[in-house]
Scaffold this motif. Structure first.
Motif, PDB file in Angstrom:
ATOM      1  N   ASP A 194       0.858  -1.197   0.000  1.00 31.90           N
ATOM      2  CA  ASP A 194       0.000   0.000   0.000  1.00 31.90           C
ATOM      3  C   ASP A 194       0.893   1.245   0.000  1.00 31.90           C
ATOM      4  OD1 ASP A 194      -1.983   1.851   0.236  1.00 31.90           O
ATOM      5  OD2 ASP A 194      -2.389   1.441   2.369  1.00 31.90           O
TER       6      ASP A 194
ATOM      7  N   VAL B 185      10.526   0.274   1.414  1.00 32.49           N
ATOM      8  CA  VAL B 185      10.637   1.090   0.192  1.00 32.49           C
ATOM      9  C   VAL B 185      11.922   1.936   0.184  1.00 32.49           C
ATOM     10  CG1 VAL B 185       8.118   1.229   0.034  1.00 32.49           C
ATOM     11  CG2 VAL B 185       9.378   3.126   1.084  1.00 32.49           C
TER      12      VAL B 185
ATOM     13  N   LEU C 212      16.520   2.773  15.238  1.00 37.37           N
ATOM     14  CA  LEU C 212      16.879   2.112  13.973  1.00 37.37           C
ATOM     15  C   LEU C 212      17.712   0.890  14.321  1.00 37.37           C
ATOM     16  CD1 LEU C 212      17.204   1.879  10.932  1.00 37.37           C
ATOM     17  CD2 LEU C 212      18.826   3.759  10.975  1.00 37.37           C
TER      18      LEU C 212
ATOM     19  N   GLY D  75      11.266   6.280  11.622  1.00 36.46           N
ATOM     20  CA  GLY D  75      11.843   7.173  10.616  1.00 36.46           C
ATOM     21  C   GLY D  75      11.833   8.636  10.998  1.00 36.46           C
ATOM     22  N   ARG D  76      10.698   9.067  11.563  1.00 39.77           N
ATOM     23  CA  ARG D  76      10.579  10.496  11.886  1.00 39.77           C
ATOM     24  C   ARG D  76      11.607  10.899  12.952  1.00 39.77           C
ATOM     25  NH1 ARG D  76       4.472  12.432  12.782  1.00 39.77           N
ATOM     26  NH2 ARG D  76       4.139  10.758  11.287  1.00 39.77           N
TER      27      ARG D  76
ATOM     28  N   PHE E 285      15.039  11.092  11.291  1.00 44.80           N
ATOM     29  CA  PHE E 285      15.058  12.318  10.486  1.00 44.80           C
ATOM     30  C   PHE E 285      15.346  13.528  11.367  1.00 44.80           C
ATOM     31  CE2 PHE E 285      13.255  13.795   6.269  1.00 44.80           C
ATOM     32  CZ  PHE E 285      13.722  15.085   6.396  1.00 44.80           C
TER      33      PHE E 285
ATOM     34  N   ASN F 229      17.931   9.920   2.156  1.00 44.79           N
ATOM     35  CA  ASN F 229      16.715  10.652   1.831  1.00 44.79           C
ATOM     36  C   ASN F 229      17.134  12.006   1.257  1.00 44.79           C
ATOM     37  OD1 ASN F 229      14.447  12.366   2.045  1.00 44.79           O
ATOM     38  ND2 ASN F 229      13.571  11.048   3.640  1.00 44.79           N
TER      39      ASN F 229
HETATM   40  O1  UT7 Z   1      20.159   5.501   6.770  1.00 43.31           O
HETATM   41  C1  UT7 Z   1      19.909   5.699   8.125  1.00 43.31           C
HETATM   42  C2  UT7 Z   1      19.109   6.834   8.331  1.00 43.31           C
HETATM   43  N1  UT7 Z   1      17.725   6.664   7.936  1.00 43.31           N
HETATM   44  C3  UT7 Z   1      17.111   7.733   7.561  1.00 43.31           C
HETATM   45  O2  UT7 Z   1      17.725   8.751   7.410  1.00 43.31           O
HETATM   46  C4  UT7 Z   1      15.610   7.727   7.392  1.00 43.31           C
HETATM   47  C5  UT7 Z   1      15.078   8.929   8.052  1.00 43.31           C
HETATM   48  N2  UT7 Z   1      13.654   9.111   7.915  1.00 43.31           N
HETATM   49  C6  UT7 Z   1      13.051   9.396   6.759  1.00 43.31           C
HETATM   50  O3  UT7 Z   1      13.691   9.427   5.727  1.00 43.31           O
HETATM   51  C7  UT7 Z   1      11.596   9.707   6.775  1.00 43.31           C
HETATM   52  O4  UT7 Z   1      11.156   9.865   8.106  1.00 43.31           O
HETATM   53  C8  UT7 Z   1      10.724   8.640   6.076  1.00 43.31           C
HETATM   54  C9  UT7 Z   1      10.958   8.677   4.577  1.00 43.31           C
HETATM   55  C10 UT7 Z   1      11.044   7.256   6.619  1.00 43.31           C
HETATM   56  C11 UT7 Z   1       9.246   8.914   6.296  1.00 43.31           C
HETATM   57  O5  UT7 Z   1       8.916  10.230   5.874  1.00 43.31           O
HETATM   58  P1  UT7 Z   1       8.068  11.181   6.815  1.00 43.31           P
HETATM   59  O6  UT7 Z   1       7.809  12.408   6.060  1.00 43.31           O
HETATM   60  O7  UT7 Z   1       8.804  11.285   8.116  1.00 43.31           O
HETATM   61  O8  UT7 Z   1       6.711  10.392   6.940  1.00 43.31           O
HETATM   62  P2  UT7 Z   1       6.021   9.815   8.261  1.00 43.31           P
HETATM   63  O9  UT7 Z   1       6.782   8.693   8.843  1.00 43.31           O
HETATM   64  O10 UT7 Z   1       5.667  10.973   9.129  1.00 43.31           O
HETATM   65  O11 UT7 Z   1       4.682   9.205   7.644  1.00 43.31           O
HETATM   66  C12 UT7 Z   1       3.677  10.048   7.034  1.00 43.31           C
HETATM   67  C13 UT7 Z   1       2.531   9.170   6.568  1.00 43.31           C
HETATM   68  C14 UT7 Z   1       2.034   8.198   7.625  1.00 43.31           C
HETATM   69  O12 UT7 Z   1       0.629   8.132   7.514  1.00 43.31           O
HETATM   70  P3  UT7 Z   1      -0.307   8.916   8.559  1.00 43.31           P
HETATM   71  O13 UT7 Z   1       0.051   8.392   9.907  1.00 43.31           O
HETATM   72  O14 UT7 Z   1       0.038  10.371   8.378  1.00 43.31           O
HETATM   73  O15 UT7 Z   1      -1.682   8.577   8.108  1.00 43.31           O
HETATM   74  C15 UT7 Z   1       2.619   6.872   7.176  1.00 43.31           C
HETATM   75  O16 UT7 Z   1       1.825   5.763   7.581  1.00 43.31           O
HETATM   76  O17 UT7 Z   1       2.941   8.363   5.448  1.00 43.31           O
HETATM   77  C16 UT7 Z   1       2.571   7.007   5.691  1.00 43.31           C
HETATM   78  N3  UT7 Z   1       3.544   6.128   5.032  1.00 43.31           N
HETATM   79  C17 UT7 Z   1       3.446   5.763   3.748  1.00 43.31           C
HETATM   80  N4  UT7 Z   1       2.516   6.019   2.804  1.00 43.31           N
HETATM   81  C18 UT7 Z   1       2.724   5.490   1.571  1.00 43.31           C
HETATM   82  C19 UT7 Z   1       4.679   5.613   5.545  1.00 43.31           C
HETATM   83  N5  UT7 Z   1       5.322   4.887   4.620  1.00 43.31           N
HETATM   84  C20 UT7 Z   1       4.570   4.965   3.495  1.00 43.31           C
HETATM   85  C21 UT7 Z   1       4.716   4.435   2.205  1.00 43.31           C
HETATM   86  N6  UT7 Z   1       3.773   4.725   1.278  1.00 43.31           N
HETATM   87  N7  UT7 Z   1       5.772   3.665   1.838  1.00 43.31           N
END
Ligand code: UT7
Length: 323
Positions: free
Chosen positions: A28, A156, A196, A215-216, A219, A253
């Motif tokens: 999804d 992903v 992590l 993730g958040r 970040f 990212n």
């Molecule tokens: O290499 C080691 C270091 N790792 C990183 O640097 C990763 C750091 N974190 C990130 O890059 C970001 O936090 C993510 C890319 C993992 C996530 O981005 P975000 O803008 O922080 O999104 P979020 O976790 O706040 O999620 C926003 C929404 C959530 O839905 P609700 O709760 O707002 O309804 C998630 O469930 O996006 C949803 N979501 C997705 N939707 C579609 C989470 N993953 C997905 C997905 N597809 N794959």
């Protein structure tokens, strides 16, 4: 004293390309979400019989060839990986054996996404003192093996690949205008381990486990902690951000990369970005980006190159190199 001069860079990516659309067929998620939140378009995934060592060996061979150095000259191999072929021995000894190297030492360093900066720093210490003469530093990962492919919040984001550099210890008077690794800063803070991590391992579950990430939270810390070590290496090297020709950050990212560059005051044209086609390859991401920048002619001899990474642990670090 000696300085660790980079003689060559190489990389290897598995052939299989998996796009965001491929993922949305069973998950999804959507191409739009992944691209907007991360900048990732596709990632490479290793075949079942393609191991971390195989990727690392291919990258190492290319780095040796590009550097004009034969495997027999190498007396130190450090592999940065969190996805080794076996719990033991080290993936580095598989690389050593495959390259037919009979001398020196080979071991792994495990600092997750900061692994390459850690491994480079460790190798630099051996070369600076003259204890080793020529080193292979490799970042190699098959993160696809430890992903929970039903968890859209993590699977992903990652991909497989390897990158390598060959370093030679050369006599130096410590002038930052001379080629070689100028300064490194490494940090860690175990208080953050559960932001992590992998939920398995030999001593706990006796399984390999799966990657879990808040993730958040990651970040939120990434930009601030990265800036701290970047400032440190520039201070140690006596240079300013305007002197930097190329910023080669860990590719997790695009939004983190952009925010870090903005905080540093670095122009977009000075950043090597590969996350769109590689996703996050953990310890392999920096050497993959380096090899791309060198092999396409952007990074040239004498350029000042700044590396930076943050990963599980947390671990983080930066290196400053006169290429
Ligand atoms: O290499 C080691 C270091 N790792 C990183 O640097 C990763 C750091 N974190 C990130 O890059 C970001 O936090 C993510 C890319 C993992 C996530 O981005 P975000 O803008 O922080 O999104 P979020 O976790 O706040 O999620 C926003 C929404 C959530 O839905 P609700 O709760 O707002 O309804 C998630 O469930 O996006 C949803 N979501 C997705 N939707 C579609 C989470 N993953 C997905 C997905 N597809 N794959």
């Amino acid at each position: 004293m000696y300085r660790s001069v980079i003689r060559g860079a190489g990389s290897y990516l598995p052939e299989k390309i998996v796009t965001n659309d491929d993922l949305s067929a069973f998950l999804d998620t959507s191409d739009a979400w992944i691209q907007q939140r991360t900048g990732i378009h596709s990632r490479r995934i290793a075949e079942d019989d393609e191991y971390t060592s195989h990727l690392g060996i291919a990258a190492a061979r290319e780095a040796l060839e590009n550097g004009g150095i034969s495997a027999g000259e190498i007396d130190l191999i450090v592999v940065a990986t969190s996805t080794p072929d076996n719990t033991f021995p080290a993936t580095a000894v598989h690389v050593q054996g495959a390259l037919g190297i009979k001398q020196g030492m080979a071991f792994d360093v495990q600092a997750v996404c900061s692994g390459f900066v850690y491994a480079l720093t460790v190798a630099d210490q051996f070369l600076r003192t003259g204890q080793s003469k020529k080193a292979l530093v490799i970042g190699a990962e098959t993160f696809s093996r430890i992903l929970d492919w039903t968890d859209r919040t993590t699977c992903v984001l990652f991909g497989d690949g390897a990158g390598a550099v060959v370093l030679e210890g050369q006599a130096s008077n410590g002038n930052p205008q001379e080629r070689g690794v100028i300064s490194n800063r490494l940090r860690s803070d175990g208080i953050h381990w559960d932001k992590l991590y992998v939920d398995g391992g030999p001593s706990t579950t006796k399984t390999v486990g799966h990657l879990r990430m808040r993730g958040r939270d990651v970040f939120r810390h990434a930009v601030e902690l990265a800036s701290e070590v970047i400032d440190g290496v520039m201070e140690d090297g006596g240079i300013t951000i305007d002197d930097v020709d190329w910023f080669v950050p860990h590719q997790a990212n695009k939004r983190i990369i952009d925010a870090t560059a903005k905080k540093l005051g670095l122009a977009d044209e000075k950043i090597i970005v590969t996350v769109q086609g590689h996703a996050n390859t953990s310890a392999a991401s920096i050497p993959l980006a380096l090899a791309e920048g060198v092999n396409d002619g952007r990074i040239k001899k004498g350029d000042l190159v700044l590396l930076e990474a943050l990963g599980g642990g947390f671990t983080w670090g930066a290196s400053l190199i006169r290429w």
